[in-house]
Design a protein around this motif. Structure first.
Motif, PDB file in Angstrom:
ATOM      1  N   VAL A  75       0.753  -1.249  -0.114  1.00  0.00           N
ATOM      2  CA  VAL A  75      -0.183  -0.155  -0.026  1.00  0.00           C
ATOM      3  C   VAL A  75       0.893   1.342   0.066  1.00  0.00           C
ATOM      4  CG1 VAL A  75      -1.448   1.467   1.491  1.00  0.00           C
ATOM      5  CG2 VAL A  75      -2.160  -0.986   0.991  1.00  0.00           C
ATOM      6  N   ARG A  76       0.690   2.224  -0.778  1.00  0.00           N
ATOM      7  CA  ARG A  76       1.301   3.409  -0.930  1.00  0.00           C
ATOM      8  C   ARG A  76       0.885   4.660  -0.467  1.00  0.00           C
ATOM      9  NH1 ARG A  76       5.299   1.323  -4.329  1.00  0.00           N
ATOM     10  NH2 ARG A  76       6.366   3.426  -3.866  1.00  0.00           N
ATOM     11  N   LYS A  77      -0.443   4.472  -0.119  1.00  0.00           N
ATOM     12  CA  LYS A  77      -1.141   5.910   0.294  1.00  0.00           C
ATOM     13  C   LYS A  77      -1.910   5.350   1.460  1.00  0.00           C
ATOM     14  CE  LYS A  77      -4.267   9.548  -1.125  1.00  0.00           C
ATOM     15  NZ  LYS A  77      -4.756  10.188  -2.051  1.00  0.00           N
ATOM     16  N   ILE A  78      -1.729   6.108   2.806  1.00  0.00           N
ATOM     17  CA  ILE A  78      -2.700   5.756   3.857  1.00  0.00           C
ATOM     18  C   ILE A  78      -3.251   7.246   4.319  1.00  0.00           C
ATOM     19  CG2 ILE A  78      -2.836   5.465   6.321  1.00  0.00           C
ATOM     20  CD1 ILE A  78      -0.468   3.555   6.089  1.00  0.00           C
ATOM     21  N   ARG A  79      -4.638   7.244   4.244  1.00  0.00           N
ATOM     22  CA  ARG A  79      -5.410   8.205   4.862  1.00  0.00           C
ATOM     23  C   ARG A  79      -6.082   8.264   6.128  1.00  0.00           C
ATOM     24  NH1 ARG A  79      -7.240  12.659   2.696  1.00  0.00           N
ATOM     25  NH2 ARG A  79      -6.700  12.170   0.696  1.00  0.00           N
ATOM     26  N   LEU A  80      -5.661   8.583   7.241  1.00  0.00           N
ATOM     27  CA  LEU A  80      -6.192   8.619   8.501  1.00  0.00           C
ATOM     28  C   LEU A  80      -7.534   9.272   8.516  1.00  0.00           C
ATOM     29  CD1 LEU A  80      -3.265   8.915  10.746  1.00  0.00           C
ATOM     30  CD2 LEU A  80      -4.087   7.031   9.688  1.00  0.00           C
ATOM     31  N   THR A  81      -8.458   8.725   8.923  1.00  0.00           N
ATOM     32  CA  THR A  81      -9.724   9.315   9.191  1.00  0.00           C
ATOM     33  C   THR A  81     -10.542   8.702  10.404  1.00  0.00           C
ATOM     34  OG1 THR A  81     -11.923   9.515   7.561  1.00  0.00           O
ATOM     35  CG2 THR A  81     -10.727   7.467   7.501  1.00  0.00           C
ATOM     36  N   GLY A  82     -11.820   9.064  10.202  1.00  0.00           N
ATOM     37  CA  GLY A  82     -12.885   8.634  11.322  1.00  0.00           C
ATOM     38  C   GLY A  82     -14.235   8.900  11.161  1.00  0.00           C
ATOM     39  N   GLY A  83     -15.241   8.967  12.005  1.00  0.00           N
ATOM     40  CA  GLY A  83     -14.859   9.952  13.152  1.00  0.00           C
ATOM     41  C   GLY A  83     -13.992  11.000  12.684  1.00  0.00           C
ATOM     42  N   GLU A  84     -13.752  11.834  13.722  1.00  0.00           N
ATOM     43  CA  GLU A  84     -12.844  12.855  13.567  1.00  0.00           C
ATOM     44  C   GLU A  84     -11.509  12.631  14.160  1.00  0.00           C
ATOM     45  OE1 GLU A  84     -12.425  15.755  11.803  1.00  0.00           O
ATOM     46  OE2 GLU A  84     -10.584  16.081  12.887  1.00  0.00           O
ATOM     47  N   PRO A  85     -10.338  12.180  13.171  1.00  0.00           N
ATOM     48  CA  PRO A  85      -9.196  11.957  13.692  1.00  0.00           C
ATOM     49  C   PRO A  85      -8.394  12.755  14.584  1.00  0.00           C
ATOM     50  CG  PRO A  85      -9.102  12.423  11.039  1.00  0.00           C
ATOM     51  CD  PRO A  85     -10.488  12.578  11.754  1.00  0.00           C
ATOM     52  N   LEU A  86      -8.588  13.965  14.554  1.00  0.00           N
ATOM     53  CA  LEU A  86      -8.019  14.642  15.517  1.00  0.00           C
ATOM     54  C   LEU A  86      -8.567  14.875  16.887  1.00  0.00           C
ATOM     55  CD1 LEU A  86      -6.801  17.684  13.106  1.00  0.00           C
ATOM     56  CD2 LEU A  86      -5.414  15.628  13.921  1.00  0.00           C
ATOM     57  N   VAL A  87      -9.700  14.227  17.004  1.00  0.00           N
ATOM     58  CA  VAL A  87     -10.190  14.132  18.538  1.00  0.00           C
ATOM     59  C   VAL A  87      -9.555  13.005  19.297  1.00  0.00           C
ATOM     60  CG1 VAL A  87     -12.154  15.476  18.098  1.00  0.00           C
ATOM     61  CG2 VAL A  87     -12.488  12.833  18.054  1.00  0.00           C
ATOM     62  N   ARG A  88      -8.777  12.028  18.533  1.00  0.00           N
ATOM     63  CA  ARG A  88      -8.157  10.991  19.199  1.00  0.00           C
ATOM     64  C   ARG A  88      -6.915  11.382  19.734  1.00  0.00           C
ATOM     65  NH1 ARG A  88      -7.633   4.933  18.811  1.00  0.00           N
ATOM     66  NH2 ARG A  88      -6.480   4.490  20.469  1.00  0.00           N
ATOM     67  N   ARG A  89      -6.847  10.982  21.205  1.00  0.00           N
ATOM     68  CA  ARG A  89      -5.872  11.427  22.118  1.00  0.00           C
ATOM     69  C   ARG A  89      -4.573  10.778  21.444  1.00  0.00           C
ATOM     70  NH1 ARG A  89      -5.507  12.134  28.071  1.00  0.00           N
ATOM     71  NH2 ARG A  89      -7.674  11.912  28.230  1.00  0.00           N
ATOM     72  N   ASP A  90      -3.565  11.558  21.542  1.00  0.00           N
ATOM     73  CA  ASP A  90      -2.063  11.433  21.031  1.00  0.00           C
ATOM     74  C   ASP A  90      -2.028  10.870  19.660  1.00  0.00           C
ATOM     75  OD1 ASP A  90      -1.332  11.923  23.316  1.00  0.00           O
ATOM     76  OD2 ASP A  90      -1.545   9.883  24.254  1.00  0.00           O
ATOM     77  N   VAL A  91      -2.898  11.145  18.853  1.00  0.00           N
ATOM     78  CA  VAL A  91      -3.132  10.749  17.310  1.00  0.00           C
ATOM     79  C   VAL A  91      -1.813  11.079  16.599  1.00  0.00           C
ATOM     80  CG1 VAL A  91      -4.256  12.846  16.322  1.00  0.00           C
ATOM     81  CG2 VAL A  91      -4.434  10.339  15.428  1.00  0.00           C
ATOM     82  N   THR A  92      -1.183  12.248  17.226  1.00  0.00           N
ATOM     83  CA  THR A  92       0.258  12.637  16.252  1.00  0.00           C
ATOM     84  C   THR A  92       1.168  11.636  16.493  1.00  0.00           C
ATOM     85  OG1 THR A  92       0.435  14.278  18.128  1.00  0.00           O
ATOM     86  CG2 THR A  92      -0.494  15.091  16.034  1.00  0.00           C
ATOM     87  N   GLY A  93       0.937  10.818  17.642  1.00  0.00           N
ATOM     88  CA  GLY A  93       2.252   9.800  17.926  1.00  0.00           C
ATOM     89  C   GLY A  93       2.121   8.688  16.923  1.00  0.00           C
ATOM     90  N   LEU A  94       0.827   8.239  16.508  1.00  0.00           N
ATOM     91  CA  LEU A  94       0.726   7.370  15.464  1.00  0.00           C
ATOM     92  C   LEU A  94       1.108   7.912  14.130  1.00  0.00           C
ATOM     93  CD1 LEU A  94      -0.721   4.792  14.582  1.00  0.00           C
ATOM     94  CD2 LEU A  94      -2.753   6.021  14.137  1.00  0.00           C
ATOM     95  N   ILE A  95       0.654   9.269  13.854  1.00  0.00           N
ATOM     96  CA  ILE A  95       1.249   9.845  12.556  1.00  0.00           C
ATOM     97  C   ILE A  95       2.579   9.832  12.532  1.00  0.00           C
ATOM     98  CG2 ILE A  95       0.875  12.015  11.453  1.00  0.00           C
ATOM     99  CD1 ILE A  95      -1.555  12.345  12.586  1.00  0.00           C
ATOM    100  N   ARG A  96       3.174  10.262  13.540  1.00  0.00           N
ATOM    101  CA  ARG A  96       4.718  10.212  13.352  1.00  0.00           C
ATOM    102  C   ARG A  96       5.251   8.815  13.393  1.00  0.00           C
ATOM    103  NH1 ARG A  96       7.620  14.733  14.984  1.00  0.00           N
ATOM    104  NH2 ARG A  96       5.909  15.992  16.086  1.00  0.00           N
TER     105      ARG A  96
END
Ligand code: SAM
Ligand code: SF4
Length: 345
Positions: A75-96
């Motif tokens: 897989v060459r592209k991942i799009r994070l989504t939800g719900g609202e992805p930015l309300v998930r606590r510590d989501v930037t740790g996953l993104i990083r």
């Protein structure tokens, strides 16, 4: 910085190996990180939405294992989504953490957001390697915005867009066309988006989940939207592709692009390259079918990813030929029991 215990990135990009029985290569994962949201858009979920219990939701480490397994499978592209992805606590740790695959198999890591939290997160997203975000925005009128989103505040989205611009994130606007709500706003939205340097894509409302009475009869064929735009501007088909189902037109007078996603009036299933994984670890090979496969059991059974990879491969192989959304009377009932916020839009 990676979440602790995660594998280092592979040295070379893996060859794509994920495909369905019809020969469609799967190169795009939409990964939902939460079913929760700070809005209740009328076409997406009921006002009194019941969210999943926390223990059913994948941990950030489990989400990372899922995303990483898909990258290993090509897989060459991942799009994070939800719900609202930015309300998930510590989501930037996953993104990083997922960003370690960029340039090592993964071409793009991005997210779809309602923009409400973007002012807080835009800079960090850019630091994590995110280069573009899709922001959902259906109207420029504050009162209409509030009535569509129920809890949303347009000024927060605008502040989020300013922050995204300042952080150097490319922005694409997604607009659901809604009969009697925003259909007369198409030209205004496009003019506004292009003046800010954003592409804008219109989406037909889809019959998903129990979003309630408000979703009924809201379908506007995008041919009507295209006609309204063509009455004002010169539109020419564009070869641009974003990796998703949109077909683009170049608008000569504004210099920007307009995309149309038309699941109901024109199916795009023959070119589909996507699968979706919910925040509870259900893999849905097709948005329009209820045949999800559970990855959570495979994840929790063993720290080894062998069973996880097997489950992904066999579920993907069985991807349905297409959805069966129909315009007309069947739009009044849901094609799937899941709302978009559960599947991950
Ligand atoms: N909360 C984020 C947002 O709104 O961008 C991400 C999740 S949302 C489910 C993803 C996209 O799905 C949004 O652009 C939203 O407008 C769209 N969407 C939700 N329900 C839909 C429906 N029934 N038909 C068409 N699009 C829908
Ligand atoms: Fe939330 Fe996005 Fe659904 Fe609106 S469309 S309720 S912002 S998940």
């Amino acid at each position: 910085m990676f979440l602790p215990g995660f594998e280092p990135p592979p040295a070379r990009a893996p060859a794509p190996r994920l495909a369905d029985r019809l020969g469609r290569a799967i190169s795009y994962l939409r990964l939902s990180v939460t079913d929760r949201c700070d809005c209740r858009c009328v076409y997406c979920m009921p006002e009194r939405m019941r969210f999943l219990p926390k223990d059913e939701v994948l941990t950030l480490e489990e989400l990372d294992r899922v995303g990483s397994a898909f990258v290993r499978l090509g897989v060459r592209k991942i799009r994070l989504t939800g719900g609202e992805p930015l309300v998930r606590r510590d989501v930037t740790g996953l993104i990083r953490s997922l960003s370690r695959h960029l340039g090592a198999g993964l071409d793009e890591l991005t997210l779809t957001t309602n923009g409400s939290q973007l002012a807080r997160f835009a800079r960090e997203l850019a630091d994590c390697g995110v280069q573009r975000v899709n922001v959902s925005l259906d109207t420029l009128d504050p009162a209409t915005f509030r009535s569509i989103s129920r809890f949303g505040d347009l000024s927060r989205v605008m502040a989020g867009l300013d922050a995204a611009d300042a952080a150097g994130l490319a922005v694409k606007i997604n607009t659901v066309a809604l009969k009697g709500v925003n259909e007369t706003e198409a030209c205004r939205l496009v003019a506004w988006a292009h003046s800010r340097g954003y592409d804008l894509t219109f989406i037909e409302v889809m019959p998903l989940g129990g979003a309630g009475r408000e979703r009924l009869d809201q379908h506007v064929p995008l041919s009507e939207v295209a006609d309204a735009l063509a009455a004002r501007w010169t539109l020419t088909p564009s070869a641009h592709r974003s990796g998703g189902p949109a077909r683009y037109y170049q608008v000569r007078e504004t210099g920007g692009r307009v995309g149309l996603i038309t699941p109901l009036s024109h199916s795009f299933c023959d070119r589909c390259n996507r699968v979706r994984v919910t925040c509870a670890g259900k893999l849905y090979p097709c948005l329009g079918h209820d045949d999800g496969v559970d990855l959570r059991a495979a994840l929790r059974e063993s720290a080894d990813d062998g069973r996880l990879v097997e489950a992904i491969e066999s579920a993907t192989a069985g991807k349905a030929k297409g959805h069966d959304f129909r315009v007309g009377s069947t739009l009044s009932r849901s094609s799937t029991a899941r709302s978009m916020s559960v599947t991950g839009g």
